[in-house]
Write a protein that holds these residues in place. Structure first.
Motif, PDB file in Angstrom:
ATOM      1  N   ILE A 118      24.933  28.118  46.786  1.00 18.65           N
ATOM      2  CA  ILE A 118      24.307  29.019  45.681  1.00 18.65           C
ATOM      3  C   ILE A 118      24.927  30.259  45.444  1.00 18.65           C
ATOM      4  O   ILE A 118      24.389  31.061  44.806  1.00 18.65           O
ATOM      5  N   ARG A 119      26.163  30.504  46.185  1.00 23.10           N
ATOM      6  CA  ARG A 119      26.747  31.672  45.780  1.00 23.10           C
ATOM      7  C   ARG A 119      28.289  31.535  46.265  1.00 23.10           C
ATOM      8  O   ARG A 119      28.597  30.475  46.840  1.00 23.10           O
ATOM      9  N   ILE A 120      29.113  32.230  45.509  1.00 22.59           N
ATOM     10  CA  ILE A 120      30.603  32.145  45.811  1.00 22.59           C
ATOM     11  C   ILE A 120      31.039  33.607  46.535  1.00 22.59           C
ATOM     12  O   ILE A 120      30.559  34.586  45.472  1.00 22.59           O
ATOM     13  N   THR A 121      31.750  33.850  47.313  1.00 24.44           N
ATOM     14  CA  THR A 121      32.136  34.995  47.927  1.00 24.44           C
ATOM     15  C   THR A 121      33.642  35.366  47.631  1.00 24.44           C
ATOM     16  O   THR A 121      34.464  34.136  47.756  1.00 24.44           O
ATOM     17  N   GLY A 122      34.110  36.430  47.398  1.00 20.63           N
ATOM     18  CA  GLY A 122      35.521  36.888  47.182  1.00 20.63           C
ATOM     19  C   GLY A 122      35.766  38.080  48.008  1.00 20.63           C
ATOM     20  O   GLY A 122      34.987  39.052  48.129  1.00 20.63           O
ATOM     21  N   LEU A 123      36.533  37.694  49.134  1.00 18.77           N
ATOM     22  CA  LEU A 123      37.056  39.153  49.829  1.00 18.77           C
ATOM     23  C   LEU A 123      38.503  39.360  49.340  1.00 18.77           C
ATOM     24  O   LEU A 123      39.621  38.784  49.370  1.00 18.77           O
ATOM     25  N   VAL A 124      38.475  40.712  48.976  1.00 23.63           N
ATOM     26  CA  VAL A 124      39.804  41.362  48.366  1.00 23.63           C
ATOM     27  C   VAL A 124      40.039  42.639  49.069  1.00 23.63           C
ATOM     28  O   VAL A 124      39.256  43.606  49.002  1.00 23.63           O
ATOM     29  N   TYR A 125      41.388  42.930  49.452  1.00 28.18           N
ATOM     30  CA  TYR A 125      42.114  44.054  50.040  1.00 28.18           C
ATOM     31  C   TYR A 125      41.934  45.194  49.101  1.00 28.18           C
ATOM     32  O   TYR A 125      42.137  44.805  47.818  1.00 28.18           O
ATOM     33  N   ALA A 126      41.643  46.370  49.499  1.00 27.47           N
ATOM     34  CA  ALA A 126      41.084  47.519  48.404  1.00 27.47           C
ATOM     35  C   ALA A 126      42.162  47.728  47.250  1.00 27.47           C
ATOM     36  O   ALA A 126      41.778  47.979  46.335  1.00 27.47           O
ATOM     37  N   PRO A 127      43.635  47.690  47.818  1.00 26.20           N
ATOM     38  CA  PRO A 127      44.479  48.070  46.759  1.00 26.20           C
ATOM     39  C   PRO A 127      44.752  46.844  45.815  1.00 26.20           C
ATOM     40  O   PRO A 127      45.441  47.311  44.738  1.00 26.20           O
ATOM     41  N   SER A 131      43.224  41.687  41.296  1.00 29.93           N
ATOM     42  CA  SER A 131      42.193  40.536  41.926  1.00 29.93           C
ATOM     43  C   SER A 131      40.832  40.885  41.675  1.00 29.93           C
ATOM     44  O   SER A 131      40.120  40.135  41.270  1.00 29.93           O
ATOM     45  N   GLN A 132      40.529  42.004  41.935  1.00 33.71           N
ATOM     46  CA  GLN A 132      39.237  42.706  41.745  1.00 33.71           C
ATOM     47  C   GLN A 132      38.731  42.709  40.408  1.00 33.71           C
ATOM     48  O   GLN A 132      37.676  42.198  40.005  1.00 33.71           O
ATOM     49  N   ARG A 133      39.739  42.955  39.486  1.00 31.70           N
ATOM     50  CA  ARG A 133      39.550  42.479  37.911  1.00 31.70           C
ATOM     51  C   ARG A 133      39.091  41.325  37.698  1.00 31.70           C
ATOM     52  O   ARG A 133      38.362  40.861  36.938  1.00 31.70           O
ATOM     53  N   VAL A 134      40.025  40.409  38.365  1.00 31.99           N
ATOM     54  CA  VAL A 134      39.908  38.898  38.012  1.00 31.99           C
ATOM     55  C   VAL A 134      38.357  38.509  38.331  1.00 31.99           C
ATOM     56  O   VAL A 134      37.671  37.743  37.586  1.00 31.99           O
ATOM     57  N   LEU A 135      37.829  39.063  39.556  1.00 33.66           N
ATOM     58  CA  LEU A 135      36.552  38.715  39.891  1.00 33.66           C
ATOM     59  C   LEU A 135      35.414  39.238  38.960  1.00 33.66           C
ATOM     60  O   LEU A 135      34.522  38.556  38.402  1.00 33.66           O
ATOM     61  N   GLU A 136      35.640  40.422  38.517  1.00 30.45           N
ATOM     62  CA  GLU A 136      34.883  41.283  37.994  1.00 30.45           C
ATOM     63  C   GLU A 136      34.443  40.434  36.440  1.00 30.45           C
ATOM     64  O   GLU A 136      33.425  40.351  35.700  1.00 30.45           O
ATOM     65  N   ARG A 137      36.033  40.150  35.899  1.00 28.41           N
ATOM     66  CA  ARG A 137      35.845  39.811  34.545  1.00 28.41           C
ATOM     67  C   ARG A 137      34.817  38.282  34.547  1.00 28.41           C
ATOM     68  O   ARG A 137      34.455  37.727  33.589  1.00 28.41           O
ATOM     69  N   ILE A 156      46.609  49.119  57.400  1.00 34.32           N
ATOM     70  CA  ILE A 156      45.102  49.191  57.655  1.00 34.32           C
ATOM     71  C   ILE A 156      44.645  49.073  56.146  1.00 34.32           C
ATOM     72  O   ILE A 156      44.888  49.951  55.336  1.00 34.32           O
ATOM     73  N   TYR A 157      43.607  48.126  55.757  1.00 33.18           N
ATOM     74  CA  TYR A 157      43.085  48.272  54.569  1.00 33.18           C
ATOM     75  C   TYR A 157      41.612  48.044  54.412  1.00 33.18           C
ATOM     76  O   TYR A 157      41.215  47.234  55.462  1.00 33.18           O
ATOM     77  N   ASP A 158      40.840  48.715  53.824  1.00 26.03           N
ATOM     78  CA  ASP A 158      39.536  48.332  53.606  1.00 26.03           C
ATOM     79  C   ASP A 158      39.453  46.937  52.541  1.00 26.03           C
ATOM     80  O   ASP A 158      40.433  46.555  52.138  1.00 26.03           O
ATOM     81  N   LEU A 159      38.148  46.329  52.956  1.00 26.71           N
ATOM     82  CA  LEU A 159      38.168  45.094  52.479  1.00 26.71           C
ATOM     83  C   LEU A 159      36.746  45.069  51.535  1.00 26.71           C
ATOM     84  O   LEU A 159      35.676  45.115  52.002  1.00 26.71           O
ATOM     85  N   CYS A 160      37.044  44.716  50.245  1.00 31.96           N
ATOM     86  CA  CYS A 160      35.992  44.465  49.301  1.00 31.96           C
ATOM     87  C   CYS A 160      35.296  43.279  49.285  1.00 31.96           C
ATOM     88  O   CYS A 160      35.926  42.110  49.134  1.00 31.96           O
ATOM     89  N   LEU A 161      33.945  43.588  49.249  1.00 30.08           N
ATOM     90  CA  LEU A 161      33.091  42.053  49.535  1.00 30.08           C
ATOM     91  C   LEU A 161      32.471  41.707  47.800  1.00 30.08           C
ATOM     92  O   LEU A 161      31.853  42.549  47.547  1.00 30.08           O
ATOM     93  N   TYR A 162      32.861  40.535  47.264  1.00 28.74           N
ATOM     94  CA  TYR A 162      32.543  40.498  45.809  1.00 28.74           C
ATOM     95  C   TYR A 162      31.563  39.082  46.002  1.00 28.74           C
ATOM     96  O   TYR A 162      31.746  38.067  46.799  1.00 28.74           O
ATOM     97  N   GLY A 163      30.526  38.884  45.216  1.00 32.91           N
ATOM     98  CA  GLY A 163      29.642  37.809  45.124  1.00 32.91           C
ATOM     99  C   GLY A 163      29.314  37.388  43.859  1.00 32.91           C
ATOM    100  O   GLY A 163      29.217  38.157  42.864  1.00 32.91           O
ATOM    101  N   LYS A 164      29.291  36.118  43.641  1.00 32.05           N
ATOM    102  CA  LYS A 164      28.658  35.559  42.463  1.00 32.05           C
ATOM    103  C   LYS A 164      27.761  34.586  42.845  1.00 32.05           C
ATOM    104  O   LYS A 164      27.803  33.583  43.601  1.00 32.05           O
TER     105      LYS A 164
END
Ligand SMILES: CC(C)(COP(=O)(O)OP(=O)(O)OC[C@H]1O[C@@H](n2cnc3c(N)ncnc32)[C@H](O)[C@@H]1OP(=O)(O)O)[C@@H](O)C(=O)NCCC(=O)NCCS
Length: 166
Positions: A118-127, A131-137, A156-164
């Motif tokens: 019922i959802r898809i998760t994407g985990l993307v390193y902040a820089p 890849s973040q644009r691909v998910l947002e599009r 060390i990177y921050d990790l962005c959590l994306y969900g659809k």
């Protein structure tokens, strides 16, 4: 340009080895072996034949007849079992042509149709802004940021959590 997702199979083994040895790994986890040997490819193809269509979709991205990348949605386990995690990579020669934007659209449609999620998760390193644009599009929403979550190659990177949501 024709962009197709094709199930990985034995006849694509050479392409799989080439792809995984040449991929830019800067923003990938350490899960994919390097060097990527025939044994690694055999393991992957066996895993795909066991899981594809049951609790995951694993596809080659084929652009005008050439294998250009890999994309998957893997269903999680336990209480996270209605969530699937998306992952993808493309050979550098094929970057910035809109290919992954199309491939993500195709695999999300297939994953919501074929898997019990019922959802898809994407985990993307902040820089990794591409890849973040691909998910947002593709209608993914940025749900959070895990500070200092990733340690890779001395950085060390921050990790962005994306969900659809389905
Ligand atoms: C991230 C990756 C999948 C992007 O695929 P792609 O096919 O080049 O992306 P697209 O051409 O569909 O571009 C999508 C968006 O990213 C932007 N973009 C592409 N390359 C970019 C770059 N190097 N830097 C910043 N933005 C970039 C595009 O302009 C586009 O944005 P727009 O819609 O606002 O114009 C590809 O670079 C890759 O395989 N990287 C290595 C593996 C990886 O990082 N995988 C993801 C792990 S989460």
């Amino acid at each position: 340009m024709e962009i197709k997702l094709v199930k990985w199979s034995e006849d694509l083994k050479g392409d799989l080895i080439n792809l995984c040895n040449k991929a830019d790994r800067s923003f990938l986890s350490g899960r994919m072996p390097y060097p990527y040997t025939e044994e690694a490819a055999d393991w992957w193809l066996g895993m795909v034949s066991e899981h594809d269509g049951k609790d995951g979709l694993f596809r080659a991205i084929v652009v005008d007849g050439k294998v250009a990348g890999n994309i998957s949605v893997e269903q999680k386990a336990d209480v996270y079992c209605r969530d699937g995690e998306i992952g993808y990579l493309l050979l550098t020669d094929f970057w910035s042509k809109g290919i992954m934007t199309v491939a993500v659209r195709q695999i999300c449609e297939a994953a919501f149709a074929e898997l019990d999620i019922i959802r898809i998760t994407g985990l993307v390193y902040a820089p990794n802004t591409a890849s973040q644009r691909v998910l947002e599009r593709n209608g993914f929403v940025k749900e959070g940021l895990q500070k200092n979550a990733v340690y890779k190659d001395g950085r060390i990177y921050d990790l962005c959590l994306y969900g659809k949501i389905k």
